[in-house]
Design a protein around this motif. Structure first.
Motif: not given
Length: 243
Positions: A40-43, A57-60, A72-75, A80-82
């Motif tokens: 649930g944590s935000s990334l 870029t490498p993080v993305r 992770v899930a992207r909304t 992104y969130r865990v």
């Protein structure tokens, strides 16, 4: 005079960029699995890039890779969130899929057991040493290293499986197994970080190795089946609060 072709540019960026992305992926994965970044944590991409000392870029790229494995899930508009840990039903489905793929590979590998024994013994020895180091550090005999000590043990554990899977000689089975192992990181999110099954895994791997050393071609399949069943049982015990 024959005109000279323009000099070709050396291709030096592909491997370093991939190595950087993989390093960032490992760093973020450690944050997800050591409990410091709970479900649930935000990334935040900008924050992670500053923390890791890299560009965005490498993080993305690492987060996109993690999204494919469900870590992770992207909304839309929220980033992104865990992802939440696997549910009990998802754990069962994951282990069922691993059994389908890995047992098929083991059955094929068992036909050429003599060819893989040396590599399998070496992989098992590495796993034993890594598990011993985890036990030593967790007992207070060495400096605390957080999740880093477990990462080597998880890597050695999977390397043992990969020796067998690759020996099966089917590249598609290997690809499917590696994809499922990426999903298995979500199973590790569900584990109580005070207890681990390293000792049980080493014992079960020893039984698999002994099965490959035997003259019974069916023994490796049964030993691997028992191991995967035990992992499933332990994962549900953790989910239920058991040991």
């Amino acid at each position: 005079m024959t005109p000279q072709s323009p000099p070709t540019q050396p291709k030096t960026s592909v491997v370093p960029r991939r190595a950087l992305r993989d390093g960032v992926y490992d760093a973020i994965l450690e944050k997800l699995l050591d409990g410091s970044t709970p479900p649930g944590s935000s990334l935040n991409i900008d924050s992670l890039s500053r923390e890791l000392g890299v560009s965005q870029t490498p993080v993305r790229e690492a987060l996109v890779q993690m999204e494919h494995t469900g870590l992770v899930a992207r909304t839309a508009l929220k980033g992104y969130r865990v992802a939440p840990p696997l549910s009990a039903d998802q754990m069962t489905e994951l282990m069922d899929a691993r059994a389908v793929v890995e047992l098929a590979a083991v059955e094929r590998a068992a036909l050429r057991a003599a060819d893989l024994l040396s590599e399998l013994r070496a992989a098992h020895a590495r796993h034993v040493l890594a598990a011993h180091e985890v036990a030593r550090l967790r007992s207070g005999e060495g400096p605390p290293t957080g999740y880093a000590d477990l990462r080597e043990c998880f890597t050695a554990d999977w390397a043992f499986h990969l020796v067998i899977i690759r020996a099966g000689g089917n590249h598609f089975l290997t690809q499917m197994a590696e994809s499922l192992n990426a999903h298995a990181h979500r199973l590790r999110q569900s584990v109580d970080h005070g207890t681990f099954d390293t000792d049980q895994a080493v014992t079960e791997h020893a039984a698999i190795l002994a099965a490959f050393e035997s003259d019974d071609p069916t023994a490796p399949v049964e030993a691997m089946r028992a191991h995967l069943t035990a992992i499933d049982r332990r994962s549900h015990a953790e989910e239920d609060g058991g040991g």
